[in-house]
Every structure is written in structure tokens, then in C-alpha cells.
Design an enzyme around this catalytic site. Structure first.
Site, PDB file in Angstrom:
ATOM      1  N   GLN A  55      -0.341  -7.801  -3.910  1.00  0.00           N
ATOM      2  CA  GLN A  55       0.383  -7.639  -2.841  1.00  0.00           C
ATOM      3  C   GLN A  55       1.688  -8.070  -2.755  1.00  0.00           C
ATOM      4  OE1 GLN A  55      -1.020  -7.073   0.831  1.00  0.00           O
ATOM      5  NE2 GLN A  55       1.118  -6.726   0.647  1.00  0.00           N
ATOM      6  N   ASP A  88      -7.441   1.702   5.784  1.00  0.00           N
ATOM      7  CA  ASP A  88      -6.643   0.660   5.590  1.00  0.00           C
ATOM      8  C   ASP A  88      -6.989  -0.599   6.552  1.00  0.00           C
ATOM      9  OD1 ASP A  88      -4.615  -0.362   4.241  1.00  0.00           O
ATOM     10  OD2 ASP A  88      -2.811   0.895   5.473  1.00  0.00           O
ATOM     11  N   HIS A  98      -0.564   1.432  -3.870  1.00  0.00           N
ATOM     12  CA  HIS A  98       0.139   1.492  -2.635  1.00  0.00           C
ATOM     13  C   HIS A  98       1.387   1.925  -3.072  1.00  0.00           C
ATOM     14  CE1 HIS A  98      -3.116  -1.234  -1.144  1.00  0.00           C
ATOM     15  NE2 HIS A  98      -2.449  -1.041   0.268  1.00  0.00           N
ATOM     16  N   GLU A 103       5.136   2.945   0.325  1.00  0.00           N
ATOM     17  CA  GLU A 103       4.760   2.864   1.846  1.00  0.00           C
ATOM     18  C   GLU A 103       6.276   2.312   2.549  1.00  0.00           C
ATOM     19  OE1 GLU A 103       1.509   0.087   2.593  1.00  0.00           O
ATOM     20  OE2 GLU A 103       1.564   0.839   4.701  1.00  0.00           O
ATOM     21  N   HIS A 135      -8.632  -2.964   3.191  1.00  0.00           N
ATOM     22  CA  HIS A 135      -8.500  -4.187   2.963  1.00  0.00           C
ATOM     23  C   HIS A 135      -9.552  -5.203   3.219  1.00  0.00           C
ATOM     24  CE1 HIS A 135      -4.560  -3.519   1.133  1.00  0.00           C
ATOM     25  NE2 HIS A 135      -4.428  -2.605   1.974  1.00  0.00           N
ATOM     26  N   HIS A 152      -9.710   3.586   1.304  1.00  0.00           N
ATOM     27  CA  HIS A 152      -8.519   2.842   1.342  1.00  0.00           C
ATOM     28  C   HIS A 152      -8.836   1.629   2.231  1.00  0.00           C
ATOM     29  CE1 HIS A 152      -4.171   1.596   0.267  1.00  0.00           C
ATOM     30  NE2 HIS A 152      -4.559   0.869   1.523  1.00  0.00           N
TER      31      HIS A 152
HETATM   32 ZN    ZN Z   1      -3.524  -0.814   2.141  1.00  0.00          ZN
END
Ligand code: ZN
Length: 420
Positions: free
Chosen positions: A150, A307, A208, A211, A57, A55
Site C-alpha cells: 500500500q 474495491d 493498482h 489511480e 480490500h 478487486h
Molecule cells: Zn484497490
């Protein structure tokens, strides 16, 4: 005759074995006497399969402070900062930052990464950049890309269309962010929609999911149902799942068997969620990590993800999956020797399984491994030591001298290594 022989190392399970490599494959494991083009002496050192990050970005990495720092430290300010940055960042800048990050990763023995890539903007520059990075690092690093809406699948006009466009461009995995849709209903609908897309295309699915600190954010329930309905099983993973931290225990006792039944995996991201979650609390302040040990006890595969590194959401980060496991071990209180050893397995084997990789130190496997300046996995977690050698697909791609500290103390040893 081997091309490369790694001699005398200790494997994560404690056995001592040499590893003989021919081409890009492991040819033999055991007591090996054959000649080799090159020998790496790993006597007394831990030899492990490579680290894997399920995971990340990469479109945002190494952008800390652009366009400015996240002052509140919250997830929501991070998302809004990224919303500005993605409009001004060029493809070249994103490629440069990502390639720099991949250099760091390789030096730390991190040889496979699943990166979400934001598909929100219609220009899809992030997707273009990450596909280019994937192509460039392919000889030494496996980069798997997730089409990640996103700003929500339905919150923007072209959210859904752009996920499909990104998949058509060659992105590997279907994403999702149900807790960020406008309503709980739309969040659930986004999951049904995305599960169908993954099933129809025969793709993996990584969401995701929840969260948030809101215990009523229960999208993981719908996700598990859709995974079961479409038989996505081992191809699906729920990332973060932080609301489970705050959920009522009775509800969780019903939820965990449904997650286990579905065959999906879970990917908590402890470095990020220990800093992002609980920001609306005074005291007691919630940790915001999902229920790791409880899911593992039910047989759910749980890996640790990194992440973020130096981006709108996280101001630190090292590309070292042992830092990730170290934080996870503390926050999840995984302090029993077996649990500590499991934390090491999570950032190697389990993460590789979640990503569906050819991974491991058995003959016939891809010849990728790491030599660490530690005697065993728990010592590696304690020290987060130097990676003395990194081999990717049969080639030595990173090396480092052993770096003991010299001491100048009367009556004490001349150098120190902090190993037992
Ligand atoms: Zn993430």
C-alpha cells in the site's frame, strides 16, 4: 437422480433450462425429468453463474469511521487513515469483519473475491488475518489474496521484503502501486521488479496502476511492456487505470494496442473512482473512470471491481456486484442493450476469467449459481433484485422469500413486483 435440480430458469443468454447437480458438480443442463433430492423452482427467474469481485480490500472492510471518517473524501486521506487503523487493528477484529462481509457476499450470490491485502507493516497482521479468513470460507467462497504494498514497494524500508514474505506465507497474487512510489522512475522500476517476481514464481499479477487524475501517470505503458516481456498475458490485470480518463487521445491511440498486445486485463472500480477522482477539479469535474468501451473494442478483457465497502475510502457498499455494474454502466455510458448485457457478463464471466476460476453453467463445472428475482440480465441490472437462492459447490448456502409489495389501491392489482 440428482442431488439438486434447479427447474425452469432462464439462463443469461435467454435459453430456458433445468440444471441438475450431483455432488459439487453440474451434471446436466437442459430439459431434465430425473428425480432429485431437492428441487428449486426457478420458473420465470434468471439463473446465473455466481457473481465475482476481482478487486476488493477485505483487510479494511466494515471499518468505516475507524479511527475516524475520511473528511476530505480523497484517496490520500483514506491511505493515511488506513495507516493508523492497521497499527491498532488486531488479527481477531480483522477476521471478524471479513467473515461478516463474506456472509453479506454469500447472501448476494458473490462467491469469489480477489482481495488485496496490505503488506506494508512489518507485523503483517493483515496477511495473517486474511489467510485465516481464506481458510475458513474456502468451503463456500473462493478468496484470492494479492500482496499489496500500500505505501509503495520502495517508499518504506521493508516494502519489497514484505511483499516477498507475504508470498512465502501463501498469498496468491503479486500486487503493486507504481503511481505511489516517490518518482515516475521508481514507479517504472517497481513494475519491472514485480513482473520478475510474478514470472519467477509463476504467479498472477494485479497492480493498482495509475489511480490518479494525472494524465502523465503512464505506468500502464510499462506494465503492458513487462507483461509482454514475461509472457504473463492472461495472468495479469491493471486495476483502476484512471489516469487514462485524462490522457491525451493521441497518446491513448498508441497505448491501447500495446495493452491489447500484452493480453492483460483491466479492472475499473466505478463506485470508488466516481467518488475519489476529480477531487482537485472545480468545473468541469472529471469522472475518473478508465476507457472501458474503448479497451473492450480492442479485445482487452475488462471486469468491474467493487474495491471497498464501508472503509476509509468509501462510506457505502452492499456486497452486490449489480450495484457495481449499475454505476459502471452509468459512468461509462454503456446504455445500448448489448452494452448493458455486457455489464452483467463483466461481473460474472469476465471477472471469473480474470481470476482464472472454474465458472459457468456447463456440465462438469463447479455447481455454483444464483437465482435472481428478474427475467434477464438487463432487468437484473435495473432492479438489483433479491437473490432467491444461492448454490455454492453443490450446496444451497442462502435463500430468500420472494418479497412482492402489497398494494392497497382501489381498482389496481393487489401486489407489485416491478418486473416487466
Ligand atoms: Zn484497490
Amino acid at each position: 437422480m440428482f442431488d439438486l435440480l434447479v427447474k425452469g430458469g432462464t439462463l443469461p443468454d435467454g435459453t430456458q433450462a433445468d440444471i441438475g447437480i450431483r455432488g459439487d458438480r453440474i451434471a446436466a443442463v437442459g430439459k431434465l425429468e430425473a428425480e432429485a433430492g431437492r428441487v428449486i423452482d426457478a420458473t420465470g427467474d434468471l439463473v446465473s453463474p455466481p457473481f465475482v469481485d476481482p478487486h476488493f480490500h477485505m483487510d479494511a472492510t466494515l471499518s468505516y469511521g475507524l479511527p475516524r471518517v475520511n473528511a476530505s473524501g480523497t484517496l490520500l486521506e483514506g491511505i493515511s487513515l488506513w495507516g493508523e487503523l492497521r497499527e491498532i487493528a488486531t488479527v481477531e477484529e480483522m477476521v471478524d469483519r471479513a467473515l461478516r462481509y463474506c456472509d453479506w457476499a454469500v447472501s448476494m450470490g458473490l462467491l469469489a473475491i480477489r482481495s488485496h491485502v496490505d503488506t506494508t507493516p512489518d507485523h503483517l497482521r493483515g496477511v495473517e488475518a486474511m489467510l485465516e479468513v481464506k481458510r475458513r470460507v474456502a468451503p463456500y467462497l473462493d478468496l484470492q489474496l494479492v500482496a499489496f504494498p500500500q505505501d509503495g514497494l520502495y517508499r518504506t524500508k521493508t516494502g519489497r521484503e514484505n511483499v516477498v514474505r507475504a508470498l512465502d506465507m501463501g498469498v496468491d497474487v503479486v500486487g503493486g502501486i507504481p503511481h505511489f512510489e516517490r518518482t515516475m522512475e521508481e514507479g517504472a522500476e517497481s513494475l519491472r521488479d514485480l513482473a520478475r517476481i510474478a514470472a519467477e514464481r509463476g504467479l498472477m499479477w494485479d497492480v493498482h496502476c495509475d489511480e490518479t487524475d494525472d494524465p502523465m501517470s503512464r505506468h500502464v505503458e510499462t506494465m503492458a511492456r513487462e507483461v509482454t516481456r514475461h509472457g504473463l498475458g492472461g495472468r495479469a490485470a491493471g486495476s483502476h487505470l484512471t489516469s487514462m480518463h485524462s490522457m491525451d487521445n493521441y497518446y491513448v491511440s498508441k497505448l491501447l494496442p500495446l495493452i491489447a498486445e500484452s493480453g492483460m486485463a483491466a479492472i475499473p472500480n466505478p463506485l470508488i473512482n466516481i467518488t475519489l477522482q476529480g477531487r482537485h477539479d472545480t468545473y468541469p469535474k472529471r469522472r475518473g473512470l478508465t476507457r472501458v468501451k474503448e479497451m473492450q473494442a480492442m479485445g482487452v478483457p475488462v471486469g468491474w471491481g467493487q474495491d471497498c465497502v464501508l472503509d476509509p475510502w468509501y462510506s457505502l457498499g452492499t456486497a452486490d456486484m449489480l450495484d457495481v455494474a449499475f454505476m459502471g454502466l452509468h459512468v461509462a455510458q454503456m446504455t445500448h442493450p448489448a452494452e448493458m448485457a455486457r455489464c452483467f457478463t463483466m461481473v460474472t464471466e469476465t471477472n471469473a476469467r480474470i481470476m482464472g476460476l472454474d465458472h459457468g453453467l456447463q456440465p462438469g463445472r463447479l455447481a455454483s449459481l444464483v437465482v435472481l428475482d428478474a427475467g434477464n440480465p438487463v432487468e437484473a441490472l435495473r432492479l438489483r433484485p433479491d437473490r432467491l437462492a444461492v448454490v455454492s459447490k453443490g450446496r444451497v448456502v442462502a435463500e430468500r422469500q420472494r418479497n412482492d409489495a402489497r398494494l392497497a389501491l382501489q381498482g389496481r392489482p393487489a401486489s407489485v413486483r416491478r418486473r416487466l
